[in-house]
Scaffold this motif. Sequence first.
Motif, mmCIF file in Angstrom:
data_model
loop_
_atom_site.group_PDB
_atom_site.id
_atom_site.type_symbol
_atom_site.label_atom_id
_atom_site.label_comp_id
_atom_site.label_asym_id
_atom_site.label_seq_id
_atom_site.Cartn_x
_atom_site.Cartn_y
_atom_site.Cartn_z
ATOM 1 N N MET A 1 0.853 -1.198 0.000
ATOM 2 C CA MET A 1 0.000 0.000 0.000
ATOM 3 C C MET A 1 0.884 1.242 0.000
ATOM 4 S SD MET A 1 -2.885 1.080 2.812
ATOM 5 C CE MET A 1 -3.609 -0.570 2.691
ATOM 6 N N SER A 2 0.505 2.188 -0.795
ATOM 7 C CA SER A 2 1.316 3.397 -0.913
ATOM 8 C C SER A 2 0.432 4.614 -0.811
ATOM 9 C CB SER A 2 2.037 3.410 -2.264
ATOM 10 O OG SER A 2 2.724 4.620 -2.455
ATOM 11 N N ASP A 3 0.946 5.677 -0.178
ATOM 12 C CA ASP A 3 0.168 6.910 -0.016
ATOM 13 C C ASP A 3 1.045 8.070 -0.424
ATOM 14 O OD1 ASP A 3 -2.085 8.306 0.634
ATOM 15 O OD2 ASP A 3 -1.486 8.627 2.713
ATOM 16 N N LEU A 4 0.555 8.951 -1.263
ATOM 17 C CA LEU A 4 1.360 10.057 -1.775
ATOM 18 C C LEU A 4 0.535 11.317 -1.818
ATOM 19 C CD1 LEU A 4 3.987 11.055 -3.159
ATOM 20 C CD2 LEU A 4 2.971 10.395 -5.344
ATOM 21 N N HIS A 5 1.126 12.424 -1.383
ATOM 22 C CA HIS A 5 0.467 13.731 -1.461
ATOM 23 C C HIS A 5 1.140 14.533 -2.554
ATOM 24 C CE1 HIS A 5 -1.730 13.587 2.470
ATOM 25 N NE2 HIS A 5 -0.858 12.606 2.629
ATOM 26 N N SER A 6 0.339 15.183 -3.371
ATOM 27 C CA SER A 6 0.873 16.010 -4.453
ATOM 28 C C SER A 6 0.326 17.403 -4.336
ATOM 29 C CB SER A 6 0.471 15.425 -5.815
ATOM 30 O OG SER A 6 0.830 16.299 -6.854
ATOM 31 N N HIS A 7 1.191 18.394 -4.346
ATOM 32 C CA HIS A 7 0.773 19.797 -4.275
ATOM 33 C C HIS A 7 1.340 20.511 -5.489
ATOM 34 C CE1 HIS A 7 -0.469 19.573 0.038
ATOM 35 N NE2 HIS A 7 0.445 18.623 0.041
ATOM 36 N N ALA A 8 0.479 21.118 -6.287
ATOM 37 C CA ALA A 8 0.965 21.977 -7.362
ATOM 38 C C ALA A 8 1.603 23.208 -6.734
ATOM 39 C CB ALA A 8 -0.179 22.393 -8.289
ATOM 40 N N GLN A 9 2.516 23.821 -7.451
ATOM 41 C CA GLN A 9 3.189 25.000 -6.917
ATOM 42 C C GLN A 9 2.183 26.061 -6.534
ATOM 43 O OE1 GLN A 9 6.030 26.700 -9.578
ATOM 44 N NE2 GLN A 9 6.789 28.160 -8.108
ATOM 45 N N ASP A 10 2.295 26.567 -5.311
ATOM 46 C CA ASP A 10 1.327 27.527 -4.788
ATOM 47 C C ASP A 10 1.694 28.925 -5.243
ATOM 48 O OD1 ASP A 10 -0.547 28.892 -3.395
ATOM 49 O OD2 ASP A 10 0.017 28.147 -1.415
ATOM 50 N N THR A 236 -7.495 -0.766 -11.742
ATOM 51 C CA THR A 236 -8.644 -1.655 -11.940
ATOM 52 C C THR A 236 -9.917 -1.148 -11.289
ATOM 53 O OG1 THR A 236 -8.109 -2.954 -9.948
ATOM 54 C CG2 THR A 236 -7.095 -3.654 -12.031
ATOM 55 N N HIS A 237 -9.776 -0.290 -10.279
ATOM 56 C CA HIS A 237 -10.975 0.152 -9.559
ATOM 57 C C HIS A 237 -10.653 1.415 -8.759
ATOM 58 C CE1 HIS A 237 -14.818 -0.072 -7.546
ATOM 59 N NE2 HIS A 237 -14.237 -0.092 -6.355
ATOM 60 N N VAL A 238 -11.653 2.282 -8.600
ATOM 61 C CA VAL A 238 -11.524 3.508 -7.796
ATOM 62 C C VAL A 238 -12.696 3.553 -6.816
ATOM 63 C CG1 VAL A 238 -11.478 6.036 -7.830
ATOM 64 C CG2 VAL A 238 -10.411 4.744 -9.697
ATOM 65 N N VAL A 259 -4.886 -1.230 -7.911
ATOM 66 C CA VAL A 259 -4.009 -1.479 -9.052
ATOM 67 C C VAL A 259 -3.699 -2.975 -9.167
ATOM 68 C CG1 VAL A 259 -2.982 0.812 -8.856
ATOM 69 C CG2 VAL A 259 -1.913 -1.107 -7.684
ATOM 70 N N LYS A 260 -3.270 -3.356 -10.357
ATOM 71 C CA LYS A 260 -2.931 -4.762 -10.584
ATOM 72 C C LYS A 260 -1.596 -5.121 -9.954
ATOM 73 C CE LYS A 260 -5.344 -4.825 -15.047
ATOM 74 N NZ LYS A 260 -5.184 -5.014 -16.523
ATOM 75 N N ASP A 261 -0.641 -4.181 -9.987
ATOM 76 C CA ASP A 261 0.719 -4.481 -9.542
ATOM 77 C C ASP A 261 1.248 -3.317 -8.709
ATOM 78 O OD1 ASP A 261 3.292 -5.331 -9.159
ATOM 79 O OD2 ASP A 261 3.844 -5.343 -11.289
ATOM 80 N N LEU A 262 1.451 -3.550 -7.412
ATOM 81 C CA LEU A 262 1.959 -2.491 -6.537
ATOM 82 C C LEU A 262 3.387 -2.082 -6.890
ATOM 83 C CD1 LEU A 262 0.640 -3.570 -3.014
ATOM 84 C CD2 LEU A 262 -0.129 -1.644 -4.398
ATOM 85 N N ALA A 263 4.100 -2.922 -7.599
ATOM 86 C CA ALA A 263 5.490 -2.617 -7.935
ATOM 87 C C ALA A 263 5.599 -1.390 -8.830
ATOM 88 C CB ALA A 263 6.142 -3.827 -8.608
ATOM 89 N N VAL A 264 4.533 -1.093 -9.590
ATOM 90 C CA VAL A 264 4.550 0.092 -10.471
ATOM 91 C C VAL A 264 3.633 1.181 -9.901
ATOM 92 C CG1 VAL A 264 5.143 -1.199 -12.546
ATOM 93 C CG2 VAL A 264 2.740 -0.949 -11.899
ATOM 94 N N GLU A 290 -3.922 0.631 -3.517
ATOM 95 C CA GLU A 290 -4.263 -0.626 -2.870
ATOM 96 C C GLU A 290 -4.152 -1.771 -3.881
ATOM 97 O OE1 GLU A 290 -8.238 0.070 -1.581
ATOM 98 O OE2 GLU A 290 -7.658 1.358 0.099
ATOM 99 N N SER A 291 -3.961 -2.973 -3.358
ATOM 100 C CA SER A 291 -3.923 -4.160 -4.206
ATOM 101 C C SER A 291 -5.281 -4.837 -4.207
ATOM 102 C CB SER A 291 -2.849 -5.131 -3.705
ATOM 103 O OG SER A 291 -3.175 -5.575 -2.388
ATOM 104 N N GLU A 292 -5.509 -5.727 -5.133
ATOM 105 C CA GLU A 292 -6.784 -6.430 -5.237
ATOM 106 C C GLU A 292 -7.178 -7.164 -3.957
ATOM 107 O OE1 GLU A 292 -9.011 -6.357 -7.459
ATOM 108 O OE2 GLU A 292 -8.148 -5.722 -9.351
ATOM 109 N N PRO A 293 -6.278 -7.946 -3.335
ATOM 110 C CA PRO A 293 -6.681 -8.680 -2.134
ATOM 111 C C PRO A 293 -7.159 -7.770 -1.014
ATOM 112 C CG PRO A 293 -4.644 -9.569 -3.015
ATOM 113 C CD PRO A 293 -4.930 -8.306 -3.767
#
Length: 315
Positions: A1-10, A236-238, A259-264, A290-293
Amino acid sequence: MSDLHSHAQDTGTAAGRHTRALSWTLGLTAGFLLVEVAGALWTRSLALLADAGHMLTDVGGLALALFAIWLASRPPTPERTYGYYRVEILAALGNAIVLLAVSAYILYEASQRFLSPPAVLGGPMLVVALAGLGVNLAGMWLLHKGSGESLNLKGAYLEILSDALGSLGVIAAALIVLTTGWNLADPVIGAAIGLFIIPRTWGLLRQAVNILLEGTPPHVNLGEVETALATVPGVTHVHDLHVWTLTSGKHAMSGHVVVKDLAVGNEILRALHELLHERFGIEHTTIQIESEPLVQIAGPAQEPPPGGRQGRDPS
C-alpha cells in the motif's frame, strides 16, 4: 500500500492576485459613501439612501475581502495544515448575509413610505446618483477580471454591480420626480433595488455554504473524475472518491485506487496526479494505492475512520 500527497506549486489565492484592484475600489467607494449619505439625508430620498446602504456594505465587504486575503497568505501551521484559505469563504458568506439584511430593511422602509411618501429634492438627487454611477463603473472595471477567479472577489463585484444598477434606478427616480412630481417613484425604485439583489446574493450564499460543507465543486462531475482515473493503465478500480474546494480556485481530492501491480505504484500515482491537475484543475491530491486482495478483504462498502478521510490532511 502506498500513499502520496501532491501539491501543485502555490502561487497564492485567486483573490490575492487582485489585491491592488480591491484596494483602489475600496478607496473610491469609501470616499464617495460619505457624499451619498449626505445627499440622501439632504434630498430625503429612500432610493438614494438604499444605494448608500449598499455602498456601505461594499466598503465593509471590500475591507473584509482584503483582510481575508492577508490571512489567506499566512503560511500553514501544524494546527492549520491548509493555512487560512477558508477565511476568504467566510468573508463571502458574511457579505451575502449583510446584503440580505440591508435589502430587507430597504423593503420595510419602502412599505412605510408607500403610505406617506415624503417630498424629495429631485435635482440634487440626480447629481449625486450620476456621480455614484461613475464610481460604481470604475469599481466594476477594476474587479471584473478577478470576479471570475475568486468567490470573494465575485461577492465584491456583485455588490458594486448592484450599486451601479441602484444608481441607474435612482437616476430614473430623480428624473420622474423632476418631470412629474410623483414622489412615490422614490420608494418604488428603492424597493426595486432591494428586490434585485436578493436572488444574486442568495446564489453567492449557496456557493459559500457548499464550500464550507465540503461539497463537490459545481464544475466537477465526480462520475467523470472516477471514470478518468479508472482509464489510467494499471488501475482496476476507484473507490472512496471525494473532491472539495479549499478556497476559490483551489480544489482538493482524495481517493483509493486499486491497481494490478503495486510494484509500479509510483508510476501510476504520477499519471493520476498529472491527469487530475491538467484535466480537472485539482491541485491537492491524496491517493492511496491498494492491491486487489486488500479491497476484497475490506469490502466495497468500507468507510474511512471517524474524524477524517483516509489520507487527507486535517484542516
